[in-house]
Design an enzyme around this catalytic site. Structure first.
Site, short mmCIF file in Angstrom:
data_model
loop_
_atom_site.label_atom_id
_atom_site.label_comp_id
_atom_site.label_asym_id
_atom_site.label_seq_id
_atom_site.Cartn_x
_atom_site.Cartn_y
_atom_site.Cartn_z
N ALA A 41 0.87 -1.19 0.00
CA ALA A 41 0.00 0.00 0.00
C ALA A 41 0.91 1.24 0.00
CB ALA A 41 -0.98 0.01 1.17
N HIS A 43 3.05 4.55 -0.37
CA HIS A 43 2.78 5.99 -0.49
C HIS A 43 4.13 6.70 -0.60
CE1 HIS A 43 3.98 6.03 3.68
NE2 HIS A 43 2.97 5.25 4.01
N HIS A 46 7.08 5.63 1.68
CA HIS A 46 7.82 4.44 1.21
C HIS A 46 8.71 4.80 0.02
CE1 HIS A 46 3.99 2.42 2.77
NE2 HIS A 46 4.93 1.86 3.49
N GLN A 70 3.39 -9.84 13.24
CA GLN A 70 3.47 -8.55 13.96
C GLN A 70 2.09 -7.97 14.25
OE1 GLN A 70 5.79 -6.73 10.57
NE2 GLN A 70 4.72 -4.89 11.23
N GLU A 157 11.68 7.18 10.07
CA GLU A 157 11.55 7.70 11.44
C GLU A 157 10.08 7.74 11.87
OE1 GLU A 157 13.51 11.48 11.64
OE2 GLU A 157 15.51 10.57 11.69
N ASP A 159 8.19 5.35 12.17
CA ASP A 159 8.13 4.26 13.14
C ASP A 159 9.47 4.27 13.89
OD1 ASP A 159 5.52 2.96 12.18
OD2 ASP A 159 6.69 3.13 10.35
N SER A 194 0.78 7.36 6.07
CA SER A 194 0.71 6.00 6.61
C SER A 194 -0.30 5.22 5.79
CB SER A 194 0.26 6.06 8.08
OG SER A 194 -0.16 4.78 8.51
N ARG A 196 -2.24 3.19 6.94
CA ARG A 196 -3.46 3.13 7.75
C ARG A 196 -4.31 4.40 7.62
NH1 ARG A 196 -0.13 -0.23 11.43
NH2 ARG A 196 -1.13 -2.27 11.51
P1 PAJ Z 1 5.29 -0.26 6.55
O1 PAJ Z 1 4.34 0.28 7.55
O2 PAJ Z 1 4.80 -0.61 5.19
O3 PAJ Z 1 6.49 0.74 6.42
C1 PAJ Z 1 7.61 0.44 5.63
C2 PAJ Z 1 8.69 1.46 5.89
O4 PAJ Z 1 8.23 2.75 5.46
C3 PAJ Z 1 9.03 1.60 7.39
O5 PAJ Z 1 10.43 1.75 7.54
C4 PAJ Z 1 8.29 2.86 7.78
O6 PAJ Z 1 8.86 3.54 8.89
C5 PAJ Z 1 8.43 3.69 6.50
N1 PAJ Z 1 7.42 4.75 6.45
C6 PAJ Z 1 6.09 4.62 6.62
N2 PAJ Z 1 5.48 5.83 6.57
C7 PAJ Z 1 6.46 6.74 6.38
C8 PAJ Z 1 6.50 8.16 6.26
N3 PAJ Z 1 5.39 8.90 6.33
N4 PAJ Z 1 7.69 8.78 6.07
C9 PAJ Z 1 8.84 8.04 6.01
N5 PAJ Z 1 8.87 6.69 6.12
C10 PAJ Z 1 7.72 6.04 6.30
O7 PAJ Z 1 7.01 -0.76 8.92
C11 PAJ Z 1 6.61 -1.73 8.31
O8 PAJ Z 1 5.95 -1.62 7.11
C12 PAJ Z 1 6.83 -3.15 8.80
O9 PAJ Z 1 6.83 -3.16 10.20
C13 PAJ Z 1 8.12 -3.80 8.24
C14 PAJ Z 1 9.38 -3.04 8.67
C15 PAJ Z 1 8.07 -3.90 6.71
C16 PAJ Z 1 8.25 -5.27 8.80
O10 PAJ Z 1 7.13 -6.02 8.45
#
Ligand code: PAJ
Length: 294
Positions: A41, A43, A46, A70, A157, A159, A194, A196
């Site tokens: 998903a 954005h 990512h 998780q 960052e 997360d 996000s 979500r």
């Molecule tokens: P996911 O929520 O898909 O996020 C993947 C990566 O993108 C993570 O490192 C997250 O911190 C980063 N990310 C998400 N939103 C962001 C934003 N607004 N700005 C910068 N980076 C952002 O996090 C996960 O997946 C999972 O826990 C995973 C590490 C893949 C393990 O399953």
């Protein structure tokens, strides 16, 4: 790498034997490899991580795997958005080199029974609220780092606790990979992007912009010493409740490295929040004070 490969069809691999062969070929050609683990998903947050790998001249490998271990049984594993075709199109347009989208059995074969648990860092913030979450993250990330064996792996960052957990496990388990943290990408109203956010109704999405505003104002007030940290955090909690957020799992200022909650700003610190808006749980964090400086 964006050069000769950008027009080629982006391969989507599902079997670890295929992945191993592809990585081995790149290694023997002397290529460097950057891994961006995701749950899809995709954005702009990512995609920013993927651009970092491409800009560094690395083969950009993006994993897409909605990791069941998780999610707690009460959480949104089955609802979590799955949009692989759109994700692959975005990555293709960016010039990524490979999508690793393993089947469930490739990651968790029958009688899977080995887990990675990171202590200390998981005692705080999301740890107590999502008891098996970080064990699931640490386990799947360890596997991804072993499978792809990248030079660098990129985490957001957004997360921040996850970023710290992954940094610690990569060091503790000698995984030989550099973990790179990337600043949070936000919508124009400040809301952190996000996957979500797709759950929010139009009205909730409008109100969600209050969350980063309250965080930023509280961080600034804390840095300026306007009141004690507990007082400022109480006011922030009240502002969020007033705006319709709740329950608020936590709003805390913690040491940026250990994640231990602090009552005074003596070392780099960050403000962290987890709060529900309707059915959606939002998390966010920002630097406070000295760590705000360039
Ligand atoms: P996911 O929520 O898909 O996020 C993947 C990566 O993108 C993570 O490192 C997250 O911190 C980063 N990310 C998400 N939103 C962001 C934003 N607004 N700005 C910068 N980076 C952002 O996090 C996960 O997946 C999972 O826990 C995973 C590490 C893949 C393990 O399953």
């Amino acid at each position: 790498m964006t050069t000769e490969n950008s027009a080629a069809i982006l391969p989507v691999l599902r079997k670890s034997a295929e992945l191993r062969a592809r990585i081995a070929a790149w290694r023997s050609a002397g290529d460097r490899i950057g891994l961006v683990p995701t749950m899809g998903a995709l954005h702009e947050g990512h995609l920013t991580l993927v651009r970092r790998a491409l800009d560094a001249g690395e083969r950009a490998v993006v994993s897409i795997f909605v990791n069941p271990t998780q999610f707690a049984p009460s959480e949104d594993f089955s609802l979590y958005p799955r949009r692989e075709a759109e994700d692959v199109a975005k990555l293709q347009a960016l010039g990524a080199d490979l999508v690793w989208a393993p089947e469930l059995e490739e990651m968790y074969p029958p009688r899977f029974s080995t887990y990675v648990r990171v202590e200390e860092l998981t005692d705080h913030l999301d740890g107590p609220h999502r008891p098996s979450h970080f064990q699931g993250v640490a386990t799947v990330v360890t596997k991804l780092l072993r499978q792809v064996a990248p030079d660098r792996a990129y985490f957001g960052e957004k997360d921040y606790q996850q970023l710290q957990v992954v940094t610690r496990l990569a060091r503790d388990l000698d995984l030989g990979v550099e973990i790179v943290g990337v600043p949070t990408v936000r919508d124009p109203d400040g809301l952190a992007l996000s996957s979500r956010n797709l759950y929010l109704s139009e009205d909730e999405r409008q109100r969600a912009g209050i969350l980063p505003r309250v965080l930023a104002e509280t961080a600034d007030a804390a840095a300026a010493g306007v009141a004690s940290l507990p007082e400022l955090l109480r006011a922030a909690r009240a502002a969020l409740t007033e705006a319709g957020f709740g329950p608020i799992d936590y709003i805390q200022i913690c040491d940026a490295e250990t994640l231990v909650p602090v009552n005074a700003l003596e070392r780099p610190a960050r403000i962290f929040v987890a709060a529900r808006l309707g059915k959606t749980r939002l998390i966010d964090n920002m630097p406070v004070g000295r760590s705000n400086l360039p």
